[in-house]
Design an enzyme around this catalytic site. Structure first.
Site, PDB file in Angstrom:
ATOM      1  N   LYS A  35     -15.317  17.914  23.508  1.00 35.88           N
ATOM      2  CA  LYS A  35     -15.361  17.403  22.127  1.00 35.88           C
ATOM      3  C   LYS A  35     -14.242  18.047  21.301  1.00 35.88           C
ATOM      4  O   LYS A  35     -13.612  19.026  21.737  1.00 35.88           O
ATOM      5  CB  LYS A  35     -16.732  17.710  21.521  1.00 35.88           C
ATOM      6  CG  LYS A  35     -17.042  19.200  21.394  1.00 35.88           C
ATOM      7  CD  LYS A  35     -18.510  19.440  21.083  1.00 35.88           C
ATOM      8  CE  LYS A  35     -18.799  20.926  20.946  1.00 35.88           C
ATOM      9  NZ  LYS A  35     -20.254  21.202  20.861  1.00 35.88           N
ATOM     10  N   TYR A 244       3.076  38.762  -0.360  1.00 38.53           N
ATOM     11  CA  TYR A 244       2.383  38.410  -1.607  1.00 38.53           C
ATOM     12  C   TYR A 244       1.455  39.526  -2.058  1.00 38.53           C
ATOM     13  O   TYR A 244       0.768  40.160  -1.244  1.00 38.53           O
ATOM     14  CB  TYR A 244       1.538  37.156  -1.396  1.00 38.53           C
ATOM     15  CG  TYR A 244       2.331  35.872  -1.388  1.00 38.53           C
ATOM     16  CD1 TYR A 244       3.098  35.478  -2.492  1.00 38.53           C
ATOM     17  CD2 TYR A 244       2.286  35.026  -0.280  1.00 38.53           C
ATOM     18  CE1 TYR A 244       3.801  34.279  -2.469  1.00 38.53           C
ATOM     19  CE2 TYR A 244       2.980  33.828  -0.265  1.00 38.53           C
ATOM     20  CZ  TYR A 244       3.739  33.457  -1.362  1.00 38.53           C
ATOM     21  OH  TYR A 244       4.426  32.281  -1.342  1.00 38.53           O
TER      22      TYR A 244
HETATM   23  C1  LIG Z   1     -20.669  22.072  21.850  1.00 32.99           C
HETATM   24  C2  LIG Z   1     -21.851  21.819  22.690  1.00 32.99           C
HETATM   25  C3  LIG Z   1     -21.892  22.281  24.012  1.00 32.99           C
HETATM   26  C4  LIG Z   1     -20.867  23.242  24.562  1.00 32.99           C
HETATM   27  O1  LIG Z   1     -21.115  24.492  23.968  1.00 32.99           O
HETATM   28  P1  LIG Z   1     -20.270  25.800  24.310  1.00 32.99           P
HETATM   29  O2  LIG Z   1     -20.970  26.867  23.561  1.00 32.99           O
HETATM   30  O3  LIG Z   1     -18.897  25.544  23.795  1.00 32.99           O
HETATM   31  O4  LIG Z   1     -20.299  25.987  25.772  1.00 32.99           O
HETATM   32  C5  LIG Z   1     -22.959  21.884  24.807  1.00 32.99           C
HETATM   33  N1  LIG Z   1     -23.946  21.108  24.310  1.00 32.99           N
HETATM   34  C6  LIG Z   1     -23.959  20.672  23.029  1.00 32.99           C
HETATM   35  C7  LIG Z   1     -25.076  19.833  22.547  1.00 32.99           C
HETATM   36  C8  LIG Z   1     -22.913  21.020  22.175  1.00 32.99           C
HETATM   37  O5  LIG Z   1     -22.927  20.601  20.898  1.00 32.99           O
END
Ligand SMILES: *Cc1c(COP(=O)(O)O)cnc(C)c1O
Length: 346
Positions: A35, A244
């Site tokens: 994702k 800054y």
């Molecule tokens: C993002 C996500 C994962 C992966 O999680 P990680 O902590 O990055 O391994 C798995 N399942 C769901 C539902 C997620 O939202």
């Protein structure tokens, strides 16, 4: 050239997947979460490399994210969508053969009405209260849903990066209560859950951040390195200030390098100056405020003026940057931004 180079080591990525795959029994499938554009590293390239390594199930957050993954991996892999079936998703789901993880009775109804023969999974809430059917909704629709042979039933752990947290066992028990004895593949564990042991593995694990070299997979290899060119170096006297708001004052005659990346590149200002850049194995302290496009670095102790300095390398992980900024590695990875020259190796 005054832009930093972000190198993505696809070999380290696939090694990380192999290592997480070894955490579970051979009968457990290890999927990959890609994702948010593969945690900012290009979902298409990441997915292709993982597919070639043997990954056959991918997860994205939104249906639209599945389009690039499908194009990269071809027709054979399953691509699952965490947000399920939102209004208007049916075309994308159907055209790219994406599998929604249905989260509510509304989504189930929508899916059965608009794509009655299209595969789907079910997401249950076991206590995180973010996504998924509540227990009573699940019990009400379960028979109808099972009659349509969902590909997967899944839930997500809220505290899996803390192995001793009682929430883990509580969610595990709830997941079992809702799914034991059903003829359906199950998945509970992301990276953290994968490392909690076999009780959490069921039929499929679905790691994300561990693939990309992040906590809680401590044994992971670094996937991302960032090298930032030095634009200019200057001598400052003791008592002179840098950057800054004059937040840093030289205590000795110093050589200050100005490097070409800043908070617009995801090197967020909140990292402050409790941070180093690296010339190989030698570390150099950040001095003064991080600017939009530049960072000042004290290179006084180096023998020769460097052409570039690394902010992410084998010595300094995304989690160390995250700690300096009071955030998590996930946020650093997904914030790195579009200005880098990106190089893929492996
Ligand atoms: C993002 C996500 C994962 C992966 O999680 P990680 O902590 O990055 O391994 C798995 N399942 C769901 C539902 C997620 O939202």
């Amino acid at each position: 050239m005054a832009t930093a180079t972000l190198t993505i080591d696809l070999n380290a990525l696939t090694k990380n997947w192999q290592a997480l795959n070894m955490e579970s029994a051979a009968s457990v499938e290890t999927a990959a979460v890609v994702k948010a554009n593969g945690y900012g590293l290009d979902a298409a390239r990441v997915s292709k490399a993982l597919f070639e390594e043997g990954v056959r199930t991918f997860f994205v957050a939104a249906a639209e994210e599945g389009i690039a993954v499908r194009a990269a991996v071809g027709g054979e892999a399953a691509i699952n969508v965490f947000s399920g079936h939102m209004a208007g998703d049916f075309e994308v789901l159907a055209k790219h053969n994406l599998i929604p993880m249905l989260n509510s009775t509304d989504q189930i109804e929508r899916h059965f009405n608009t794509l009655p023969d299209h595969p789907f999974g079910i997401q249950l809430d076991t206590g995180m209260n973010r996504l998924g059917l509540e227990a009573d909704d699940w019990l009400a629709v379960r028979a109808n849903v099972l009659a349509k042979s969902p590909t997967l039933v899944m839930s997500h752990l809220a505290c899996a990066d803390e192995p001793i947290h009682p929430m883990n066992a509580q969610q595990l028990a709830e997941f079992r209560k809702l799914t034991d004895g059903l003829e359906i593949r199950r998945s509970l564990a992301a990276t953290g859950g994968t490392l909690l042991g076999s009780a959490y593995h069921f039929d499929m694990t679905r790691p994300g951040v561990g693939l990309y070299g992040g906590f809680p997979f401590e044994a992971s290899r670094a996937v991302v390195t960032v090298d930032i060119p030095v634009i200019q170096a200057r001598q400052v006297d003791a008592g002179e200030t840098v950057g800054y708001s004059n937040t840093w004052t030289a205590e000795r005659p110093s050589t200050i390098a100005t490097v070409a990346a800043g908070y617009a590149d995801g090197l967020i200002r909140a990292m402050g100056s409790d941070l180093y850049l690296w010339d190989g194995a030698q570390k150099c302290r950040v001095v003064g405020r991080i600017s939009m496009d530049m960072i000042g670095v004290d290179v006084t102790d180096l023998d020769t003026a460097p052409e570039s300095l690394a902010i992410l390398n084998q010595n300094q992980t995304v989690d160390m940057l995250a700690d300096a900024a009071g955030t998590i590695g996930y946020e650093i990875l997904t914030s790195l931004g579009g200005r880098y020259k990106r190089v893929y190796k492996g």
